[in-house]
Design an enzyme around this catalytic site. Structure first.
Site, mmCIF file in Angstrom:
data_model
loop_
_atom_site.group_PDB
_atom_site.id
_atom_site.type_symbol
_atom_site.label_atom_id
_atom_site.label_comp_id
_atom_site.label_asym_id
_atom_site.label_seq_id
_atom_site.Cartn_x
_atom_site.Cartn_y
_atom_site.Cartn_z
ATOM 1 N N SER A 16 0.862 -1.121 0.243
ATOM 2 C CA SER A 16 -0.296 -0.185 0.244
ATOM 3 C C SER A 16 0.969 1.170 -0.076
ATOM 4 O O SER A 16 1.723 1.270 0.651
ATOM 5 C CB SER A 16 -0.984 -0.098 1.125
ATOM 6 N N ASP A 17 0.224 2.250 -0.346
ATOM 7 C CA ASP A 17 0.688 3.899 -0.555
ATOM 8 C C ASP A 17 1.009 3.948 1.240
ATOM 9 O O ASP A 17 -0.218 3.725 2.162
ATOM 10 C CB ASP A 17 0.469 4.794 -1.017
ATOM 11 N N TYR A 18 1.999 4.587 1.777
ATOM 12 C CA TYR A 18 1.493 5.497 3.469
ATOM 13 C C TYR A 18 0.510 5.124 3.774
ATOM 14 O O TYR A 18 -0.552 6.021 3.203
ATOM 15 C CB TYR A 18 2.290 6.376 3.298
ATOM 16 N N SER A 43 -2.657 4.326 2.842
ATOM 17 C CA SER A 43 -3.516 3.807 1.792
ATOM 18 C C SER A 43 -4.365 3.293 2.463
ATOM 19 O O SER A 43 -5.815 3.211 2.049
ATOM 20 C CB SER A 43 -3.162 3.843 0.559
#
Ligand code: NOJ
Length: 751
Positions: free
Chosen positions: A294-296, A298
Site C-alpha cells: 500500500s502507499d503510506y 492508503s
C-alpha cells in the site's frame, strides 16, 4: 554535404523486454522452503510479514510523510524478534542494516530475513536530475544507467527495494507530482518505466547492488481531478487501459516484482481496496507474480474515503482486494489474526499474500545472502563515487531543454562579456537536488554560480545577485539586481519554483512564477540588456511578461548534484542542448489539463474559422511550447516525408522517412518524432499520438535520412470490448520536431 541513413525500430513502444527468467528460477528453488515456513508460521507471524514500518535504526531524512516516524528503536527491535514486522523503510546505512537483519535472523523464531526499502527516486547520495527532467533527455540508455547507479548506492547502503519508478501519466501541470514521472505521453512513460526498471533491477535481482523496482502508484493516480493531489479519478475503462495502465505493464514486462497501490479512488472504488484492479487485472489478466504494497497508510484511508467502517474493515477489504503489504498503518498486524480466526478472511487469502512477499524476498536472494550488499567498506567506495558524479553531470546536461534562443544569444562566451547572474537560484545550493532527494549529500551540490565560475576564463566578469527570495521579496533586492544588470553585458535570470513547490501534496492553482520573482524579472529586463532565463521547475509553467519575452529560455528542472556544472556545460557551449519537452507548456494555467494527444471534439479549432469552436476566449489551443519541443545550437530543416507505399498491408510493413539537415555551423542533435492520427475509428482517437522517435546527430551541413518502419501493431487502440484493436482506413502521419506542425502525409491500412 554528407548523407547518412538511419533506420529506427518502428514499434519502439511495443518492443518490450521479457521478464528475466533467472528471477523466476531462483524463486522456484525456494518454493519448498517458503511453503514450509507458511506451514509453521503463526497468524501473528504471517501478519508481521505483511507489515512494513519506518526504520528507526538508521540515518533518515526529515519526514516525507504525514505524522511522526516512530523513533523507538527498542520497540521495533522487539517487533522484529517477535516476527511482527517483515520490512522497514526509509533509513539508510550498511552497518545498521546488518544490525536489524541480525535481529531477524538470529533472534526471531523463524529467522525470516527482513526486507529494507527506501524512496530512492533519482539517486541516493549522488543525485541525478528529477525524473521529469531526465525524461526530457528522451534517452533511455541514460535513464537505465542513472537507475543502475542509484541502485548501486542503495544496495551498498543496505537497501533491497526502491519505491520507484513513478510511472503515472501526468496531464495536469497543477498536480505537483508531475515532477516524479516521465510526463504526459504514454509511449515515453512506457519506455522510461521499462528502462528505469531494468536499471534498478539489473540482470540479476539478487545482485547486492540491484534493487527491487516498485512502479507506482497503481493506478491512475496522475489523473486526480483538477490536478489536486489525492483527489478522485473517474474515467472510461478505455482511457484507463489505453493511457494509465500501459506504463505499469511495461515495467512488469521488464521484470518489476512489486507495485504500490495508490491513494486515489478510481470510478468509485479506492485503488487500495480495488479487487478488480489489484486482482482481476493485475494478477488474472497480466499474470503479475510479485507483491503489492500500500502507499503510506492508503489501506487505512479506505475509512476516510467512506469505503470501510474502521481499521478492521479496512484491513479486510484491502487484503482481500490484493494489497499484500501494509505500509506504516499497522492495521494488518492489529487485525489480520482476528479476521482469519473469525472467518472474515480466508486463511488461503492470507497465505497467498505471505507467499508473494516471501517469494519476492527469495528472488532478491535474501534467503541465501540475507546481508546482501550491506558492507560499510563497499558503501564507502560506491556511494558518491567519482563515476556517479560524472554520470550526474552527463545526465544534467542532457536534461536541459532550450525553449528559445533569439539571435543566437546562447551559448555565452567564456570571456569578454560581463555576466550578471540574478535570481534566488543563482548561488543557492538547497534547490539543486529537487524534490524526493531525501538522502542527497547536501555538501555535494554544485550551484549555478560555482558551475559558471569554473567554466569562465575570467570569473571576475561574473556578478551574482539574489534579487528576491523564491516566494517573498527581498529588501533592496530589486535595486541591487537592477544595478548589476546595468553593469553587465548579459543577464542570466535563475528563477522558478523551489524544490518544495512540487511533488507530493504540492498542487498549485496557478502554475506561474511567484509574483516577487516576476517583479524582479520585469525590473531587470527593463534595463534593456539581453536576458537568458534559466527556469527551475518541476512542472510546465505559464510564462508571461519579461520571462516569456526573454531572448533565451532554458528549462533546467532540478538537475541534481552537478546542476551548476551541467548547466554551465551547455550555457557556455561545451555541449549543445539536446533535451525535448516531455510535457506541453500551455499559455495559461486555466487550460489545464493540457496535453498534445487530446481528442479533436466535434468543433475542432481551425485556423480559418474561430466562431463556435472548442477553444478558450483568450488563447488558441496550440501550446506555447509543445510536447517534444527543444532547440539545439544550430537550426535543422526537414524535407518531405517519403513513404514506401501509400498503403500499409494488414500483415505487412510501411517505411516512412524524412531527411533532416543541419543548416547551421555547429553540430546538433535532432529528435525526429513519428506521430499518427487514426482518422475514422469506432471510438474517437487523439489528434496525434507519438509512436516512435529517433535521435540523429548532425555535423554542420550534414543531412541524415531518418527512417521508420510501421506495422499494424503501432496503430492499436483499446476498443469497445476493452481489447487492443486496429481498424483499416486512413491515418495521418507526421515526422516532426515536436507535437505541433512538421511534415505531414497520410497512408491507408488495408486488410
Ligand atoms: C507516499 C508517496 O505517495 C509514495 O510515493 C512514497 O513512496 C511513500 N509515501 C513512502 O514514502
Amino acid at each position: 554535404m554528407t548523407r547518412r541513413t538511419l533506420m529506427a525500430a518502428g514499434s519502439m513502444g511495443l518492443a518490450l523486454v521479457a521478464a528475466p527468467r533467472a528471477l523466476a528460477r531462483r524463486a522456484d528453488s525456494h518454493r519448498e522452503r517458503v511453503e514450509d515456513l507458511i506451514a509453521r508460521m503463526t497468524l501473528q507471524e504471517k501478519a508481521g510479514q505483511l507489515t512494513l514500518f519506518n526504520d528507526p535504526f538508521r540515518w533518515r531524512p526529515g519526514n516525507v510523510n504525514p505524522g511522526d516516524f516512530d523513533t523507538d528503536q527498542e520497540k521495533t527491535a522487539q517487533q522484529i524478534r517477535d516476527g511482527h514486522v517483515g520490512a522497514l523503510f526509509n533509513g539508510i546505512g550498511a552497518e545498521q542494516a546488518r544490525y536489524a537483519q541480525r535481529l531477524a535472523l538470529e533472534e526471531s523464531r523463524l529467522g525470516i530475513p527482513m526486507l529494507f526499502a527506501a524512496d530512492i527516486i533519482h539517486g541516493l547520495r549522488t543525485t541525478f536530475p528529477v525524473p521529469l527532467g531526465e525524461a526530457a533527455s528522451w534517452d533511455l540508455d541514460l535513464a537505465e544507467r542513472t537507475a543502475r547507479a542509484a541502485a548501486a548506492e542503495g544496495g551498498a547502503s543496505g537497501i533491497h527495494q526502491t519505491y520507484a519508478p513513478m510511472v503515472d501519466v501526468a496531464r495536469d501541470q497543477r498536480w505537483g507530482r508531475v515532477v516524479e514521472g516521465a510526463g504526459e505521453d504514454v509511449l515515453l512513460n512506457k519506455l522510461f518505466a521499462a528502462a528505469r526498471t531494468r536499471g534498478f533491477q539489473g540482470d540479476d535481482l539478487a545482485d547486492p547492488l540491484s534493487l527491487l523496482a516498485t512502479p507506482k502508484h497503481f493506478a491512475a493516480y496522475g489523473a486526480a481531478e483538477a490536478g489536486l493531489d489525492y483527489n478522485t479519478t473517474d474515467m472510461s475503462e478505455q482511457t484507463l487501459r489505453g493511457v494509465h495502465l500501459p506504463p505499469f505493464q511495461s515495467a512488469f514486462e521488464a521484470g518489476a516484482l512489486c507495485t504500490m497501490s495508490a491513494f486515489n479512488d478510481l470510478n468509485g472504488v479506492p485503488t487500495s481496496g480495488n479487487h478488480w484492479l489489484l486482482t482481476e487485472v493485475l494478477r488474472d489478466e497480466w499474470g503479475f507474480t510479485g507483491f503489492v504494497v500500500s502507499d503510506y497508510t492508503s489501506e487505512r484511508e479506505l475509512i476516510a474515503h467512506g469505503f470501510a467502517e474502521d481499521d478492521r474493515d479496512a484491513a479486510r477489504i484491502a487484503l482481500t482486494a490484493g494489497v499484500d503489504m501494509s505500509m506504516q498503518s499497522g492495521i494488518y498486524l492489529a487485525h489480520i489474526p482476528d479476521l482469519v480466526e473469525s472467518g472474515d478472511v480466508a486463511m488461503e487469502v492470507l497465505d497467498r499474500a505471505v507467499r508473494r512477499v516471501l517469494m519476492t524476498k527469495a528472488a532478491l536472494g535474501l534467503f541465501d545472502n540475507p546481508y546482501r550488499g550491506a558492507d560499510p567498506e563497499v558503501e564507502r567506495r560506491v556511494v558518491g563515487s567519482p563515476a556517479h558524479r560524472d554520470l550526474a553531470r552527463e545526465a544534467g546536461r542532457k536534461s536541459v531543454v532550450l525553449l528559445k534562443n533569439e539571435n543566437k544569444l546562447l551559448p555565452l562566451p567564456k570571456a569578454g562579456k560581463r555576466i550578471a547572474l540574478i535570481g534566488p537560484f543563482g548561488a543557492d545550493r538547497s534547490n539543486v537536488f529537487g524534490p524526493w532527494s531525501i538522502f542527497a549529500d547536501r555538501e555535494m551540490g554544485v550551484t549555478f554560480e560555482e558551475g559558471f565560475r569554473a567554466a569562465l576564463t575570467d570569473a571576475s566578469l561574473l556578478t551574482v545577485v539574489k534579487g528576491s527570495d523564491v516566494e517573498a521579496p527581498l529588501d533592496g533586492g530589486i535595486e541591487a539586481a537592477v544595478a548589476a544588470a546595468r553593469d553587465a553585458d548579459v543577464v542570466v535570470l535563475a528563477v522558478g519554483e523551489s524544490h518544495n513547490m512540487s511533488a507530493e501534496a504540492q498542487s498549485r492553482v496557478n502554475i506561474v512564477l511567484p509574483a516577487p520573482q516576476q517583479a524582479l524579472a520585469e525590473a531587470v529586463a527593463a534595463v534593456g540588456k539581453p536576458v537568458v532565463v534559466l527556469l527551475k521547475t518541476g512542472r510546465a509553467l505559464e510564462l508571461s511578461g519579461a520571462v516569456k519575452d526573454a531572448g533565451a529560455i532554458m528549462v533546467t528542472w532540478f538537475l541534481g548534484s552537478e546542476e551548476g556544472a551541467a548547466a554551465a556545460d551547455v550555457i557556455f557551449g561545451d555541449h549543445a542542448p539536446i533535451g525535448r519537452l516531455p510535457i506541453s507548456f500551455s499559455h495559461y494555467s486555466g487550460q489545464q489539463p493540457y496535453y498534445y494527444s487530446r481528442k479533436a471534439t466535434g468543433r475542432p479549432e481551425l485556423p480559418e474559422e474561430s466562431e463556435y469552436k472548442a477553444r478558450f476566449r483568450e488563447t488558441s489551443n496550440t501550446a506555447l511550447y509543445p510536447f517534444g519541443h527543444g532547440l539545439g545550437y544550430a537550426p535543422v530543416s526537414y524535407g518531405e516525408i517519403v513513404l514506401g507505399s501509400e498503403t500499409l498491408p494488414w500483415d505487412g510493413e510501411l517505411t516512412a522517412s524524412v531527411s533532416v539537415t543541419n543548416t547551421g555551423d555547429r553540430p546538433v542533435d535532432e529528435v525526429v518524432q513519428l506521430y499518427v492520427r487514426d482518422r475514422v475509428a469506432s471510438l474517437t482517437q487523439p489528434e496525434r499520438l507519438l509512436k516512435a522517435f529517433q535521435r540523429v546527430t548532425l555535423a554542420p551541413g550534414e543531412t541524415v535520412e531518418a527512417a521508420f518502419t510501421l506495422t499494424r501493431q503501432d496503430l492499436l487502440f483499446i476498443g469497445r470490448d476493452m481489447a487492443p484493436t486496429v481498424e483499416p482506413g486512413w491515418f495521418d502521419l507526421w515526422l516532426a520536431p515536436n507535437a505541433q506542425g512538421g511534415p505531414h502525409t497520410q497512408f491507408r491500412l488495408v486488410r
